[in-house]
Design a protein around this motif. Structure first.
Motif, mmCIF file in Angstrom:
data_model
loop_
_atom_site.group_PDB
_atom_site.id
_atom_site.type_symbol
_atom_site.label_atom_id
_atom_site.label_comp_id
_atom_site.label_asym_id
_atom_site.label_seq_id
_atom_site.Cartn_x
_atom_site.Cartn_y
_atom_site.Cartn_z
ATOM 1 N N THR A 124 -82.928 -96.569 -10.364
ATOM 2 C CA THR A 124 -83.687 -95.747 -11.296
ATOM 3 C C THR A 124 -82.744 -94.871 -12.122
ATOM 4 O O THR A 124 -81.526 -94.851 -11.899
ATOM 5 C CB THR A 124 -84.666 -94.848 -10.528
ATOM 6 O OG1 THR A 124 -83.895 -93.935 -9.720
ATOM 7 C CG2 THR A 124 -85.587 -95.670 -9.633
ATOM 8 N N ASP A 135 -82.571 -91.677 -11.915
ATOM 9 C CA ASP A 135 -81.979 -90.710 -10.990
ATOM 10 C C ASP A 135 -80.892 -91.341 -10.129
ATOM 11 O O ASP A 135 -79.887 -90.688 -9.816
ATOM 12 C CB ASP A 135 -83.074 -90.096 -10.111
ATOM 13 C CG ASP A 135 -84.072 -89.282 -10.927
ATOM 14 O OD1 ASP A 135 -83.645 -88.308 -11.569
ATOM 15 O OD2 ASP A 135 -85.255 -89.642 -10.941
ATOM 16 N N LEU A 167 -83.533 -93.662 -19.539
ATOM 17 C CA LEU A 167 -84.415 -92.543 -19.888
ATOM 18 C C LEU A 167 -84.915 -92.700 -21.317
ATOM 19 O O LEU A 167 -86.097 -92.477 -21.607
ATOM 20 C CB LEU A 167 -83.666 -91.220 -19.721
ATOM 21 C CG LEU A 167 -84.524 -89.950 -19.660
ATOM 22 C CD1 LEU A 167 -85.414 -89.966 -18.426
ATOM 23 C CD2 LEU A 167 -83.646 -88.708 -19.646
ATOM 24 N N GLY A 189 -87.841 -94.917 -21.830
ATOM 25 C CA GLY A 189 -89.156 -94.465 -21.389
ATOM 26 C C GLY A 189 -89.362 -94.375 -19.892
ATOM 27 O O GLY A 189 -90.460 -94.052 -19.432
ATOM 28 N N GLU A 190 -88.324 -94.624 -19.117
ATOM 29 C CA GLU A 190 -88.472 -94.528 -17.661
ATOM 30 C C GLU A 190 -88.591 -93.066 -17.243
ATOM 31 O O GLU A 190 -87.884 -92.208 -17.761
ATOM 32 C CB GLU A 190 -87.258 -95.183 -16.976
ATOM 33 C CG GLU A 190 -87.366 -95.243 -15.466
ATOM 34 C CD GLU A 190 -86.155 -95.909 -14.831
ATOM 35 O OE1 GLU A 190 -85.682 -95.414 -13.788
ATOM 36 O OE2 GLU A 190 -85.670 -96.926 -15.387
ATOM 37 N N GLU A 191 -89.478 -92.802 -16.311
ATOM 38 C CA GLU A 191 -89.669 -91.437 -15.830
ATOM 39 C C GLU A 191 -88.558 -91.063 -14.848
ATOM 40 O O GLU A 191 -88.019 -91.918 -14.146
ATOM 41 C CB GLU A 191 -91.037 -91.294 -15.156
ATOM 42 C CG GLU A 191 -92.209 -91.448 -16.128
ATOM 43 C CD GLU A 191 -93.543 -91.177 -15.451
ATOM 44 O OE1 GLU A 191 -93.538 -90.877 -14.232
ATOM 45 O OE2 GLU A 191 -94.579 -91.273 -16.125
ATOM 46 N N ALA A 192 -88.230 -89.794 -14.811
ATOM 47 C CA ALA A 192 -87.151 -89.337 -13.934
ATOM 48 C C ALA A 192 -87.296 -87.859 -13.646
ATOM 49 O O ALA A 192 -87.973 -87.119 -14.375
ATOM 50 C CB ALA A 192 -85.797 -89.613 -14.580
ATOM 51 N N THR A 221 -83.258 -84.389 -16.218
ATOM 52 C CA THR A 221 -83.629 -84.246 -17.622
ATOM 53 C C THR A 221 -82.575 -84.867 -18.532
ATOM 54 O O THR A 221 -81.429 -85.081 -18.136
ATOM 55 C CB THR A 221 -83.784 -82.766 -17.993
ATOM 56 O OG1 THR A 221 -82.495 -82.121 -17.888
ATOM 57 C CG2 THR A 221 -84.789 -82.072 -17.083
ATOM 58 N N LYS A 222 -82.987 -85.135 -19.766
ATOM 59 C CA LYS A 222 -82.051 -85.695 -20.743
ATOM 60 C C LYS A 222 -80.918 -84.722 -21.023
ATOM 61 O O LYS A 222 -79.755 -85.125 -21.204
ATOM 62 C CB LYS A 222 -82.789 -86.033 -22.040
ATOM 63 C CG LYS A 222 -81.924 -86.749 -23.078
ATOM 64 C CD LYS A 222 -82.742 -87.238 -24.273
ATOM 65 C CE LYS A 222 -83.688 -88.339 -23.867
ATOM 66 N NZ LYS A 222 -84.373 -88.953 -25.031
#
Length: 539
Positions: free
Chosen positions: A168, A170, A199, A202-205, A208-209
């Motif tokens: 992922t 993360d 990221l 569109g992948e959730e994490a 933060t960017k």
């Protein structure tokens, strides 16, 4: 699934009640009773928040349990096959070291004796932070050796392997931080870039960017790419204008670039728009002079097996010069290399013998060691990543039988040999180029054994390996691939007792699979009439 205990902060039950220093009869004061009505409303609201927090916590635990049910059904059906994929091995390390601890913290907010007692009992067997870091570095080692980009790993796309094992955002970020904390900015850039890409897609994490850009921009700066560091820092400022370091870093990078351009009398060139990938930056040199040729051989490149050399290789039946134990069933011997002469023996170990050797070794497996050339003491080293155990012939008839078979085949006594060493190479397991024998500058390497130098090496392959794991000889460009039940044999010393420096060899990192080997190091003592001296130094 990453669980953060901070998501479920339990509400604090602090409610203002009338002070009882000088007794106040609340019931005689409608006004004060009205205050209690509002106080009770606040208590009910706090109770609802508490219930909601508990339900959220329970939902998170249920979600975790459901996912782990499916995952453990898959992993326990074939543990060795599951761990054969390096991404699965890394995520197991990460899960048990990091995420289970977060779950433990979450449950401890409202202690559950059963769960905490169970996890406390098993915690002694969990991997620690060092294990997680080691697994991350193993992925980077595979990335380098087999020239795989971070995206291939994050999507589980390894050569010849189709898997649902993914990393992922993360996971990629944590990989980058492992490298960053080790001042390995080359790999940090690759993994932070992959985290940013996923990221952006569109992948959730949880991360933060802004966090990714902060680490990535500084790592790129450390790699000497100031224009790209400026571009990334500008992006960070746009995402988080109040970032505590971004503004200062940006001004510093811009001044530094301006100074460099003035000194070189060059015009400003904007940063490349090409994404950072494997090959964008040059990997820093390390301690190993033959790094490139070694890794190329691991990939099957740079092999020096010419047609002329191949024509000099033969296969034959080996009866150990008339050894009675081999007369009825001689060994099948194949030449792997002509000079130095390396041979492979087929059907050296049966499946039953292999399983017995593994059964005896597994309870004793410990981090493999190397002998310190100065002191002769065994110690761990970063260039040898495996677990090993030593087995004595008296422990089981199988070990005694294997030792005798080695003696029969080679014609060399094993009475002065080292114990049978069993090694298991897991994710990224390797042994970088090394000599089995001690050099002149290491006179005390085997002094404690009192059996002389390591004359020869007999290496048993006890498993097939899906990808990687070859035994390579960088000096003359040979690669020998594991084949279960076979063994390879070569001499480390000339007949004169001088070391054959061509035999410097390595165990390539295991890319996919689990590699089991056992080896017998045969020493000089007792071989005086079995392998007498030659007429020249290099006979």
């Amino acid at each position: 699934m990453v669980i953060s205990a901070s998501w479920f902060t339990l509400p604090c039950f602090i409610v203002r009640l009338p002070c009882n220093q000088d007794h106040v009869y609340i019931f005689v004061s409608a006004g004060q009773m009205t205050d209690l009505i509002h106080t009770e409303k606040e208590l009910v609201h706090s109770l609802r928040e508490y219930i909601k927090a508990e339900e959220s916590k329970l939902a998170a635990v249920k979600s975790w349990a459901s996912k782990l049910d499916a995952l453990t059904r898959l992993s326990t059906s074939d543990p060795e096959g599951y761990l054969a994929h390096p991404v699965n091995a890394y995520k197991l390390m990460k899960r048990l070291n990091t995420e289970w601890s977060e779950l433990e913290s979450l449950v401890l907010q409202n202690p559950s004796d059963g769960f905490i007692g169970n996890i406390s009992v098993h915690r002694q067997y969990f991997p620690d932070a060092e294990d997680e870091t080691g697994a991350a570095k193993a992925l980077m080692r595979l990335q380098d050796t087999y020239q795989l980009d971070s995206e291939a790993f994050s999507k589980g796309k390894l050569p010849g392997v189709h898997s649902n094992a993914v990393l992922t955002v993360d996971d990629c970020f944590d990989m980058g931080k492992t490298a960053y904390n080790d001042a390995d900015y080359y790999h940090a850039v690759l993994w932070f870039q992959q985290a940013l890409k996923q990221l952006d897609d569109g992948e959730e994490a949880v991360v933060t960017k802004a966090e990714i850009l902060d680490y990535l921009s500084y790592s790129v700066y450390q790699m000497g790419d100031i224009p790209r560091a400026i571009e990334l820092t500008r992006r960070l400022v746009a995402v988080d204008p109040s970032h505590e370091r971004a503004g200062g870093n940006l001004r510093y990078f811009e001044r530094l670039l301006s100074k460099q351009l003035n000194e070189m009398n060059q015009a400003y060139q904007p940063a490349s728009e090409e994404p950072i990938q494997l090959g964008t930056y040059t990997r820093p040199k390390d301690h190993l002079p033959e790094r490139e040729s070694y890794e190329a051989l691991c990939r099957g490149e740079g092999l020096q097996m010419t047609e002329a050399r191949r024509s000099r290789l033969f296969c034959r039946y080996q009866d150990g010069r008339g050894n009675p134990r081999l007369l009825l069933k001689p060994m099948k011997e194949e030449d792997e290399w002509d000079s130095p002469h390396i041979v492979r023996y087929l059907e050296m170990l049966s499946d039953e013998e292999i399983e017995k050797i593994k059964e005896l070794a597994k309870p004793r497996l410990a981090r493999a060691t190397v002998r310190d050339p100065k002191t002769g003491v065994l110690t761990t080293a970063n260039y040898r990543v495996s677990k090993s155990a030593w087995l004595e012939g008296e422990e089981d008839p199988v070990i005694e039988r294997v030792n005798q078979r080695i003696e029969d085949i080679t014609g060399l006594t094993v009475q002065t040999a080292e114990l049978l060493q069993v090694a298991n190479y897991g994710v990224g397991g390797q042994y970088e180029p090394h000599f089995d024998f001690s050099r002149k500058e290491e006179p005390d390497a085997f002094k404690r054994l009192g059996t002389g130098n390591r004359l020869a090496t007999f290496l048993n392959y006890m498993s097939d390996v899906e990808a990687g794991g070859a035994t390579v000889f960088p000096d003359f460009g040979a690669a020998i691939w594991p084949r279960k039940g076979t063994s390879v044999f070569w001499y480390n010393l000339f007949r004169s007792g001088e070391g054959d420096y061509r035999t410097r060899h390595a165990a390539c990192p295991v890319l996919v699979g689990s590699k089991w080997v056992s080896n017998k190091w045969i020493h000089e003592r007792g071989q005086e009439f079995r392998r007498p001296c030659g007429l020249t130094e290099v006979d």
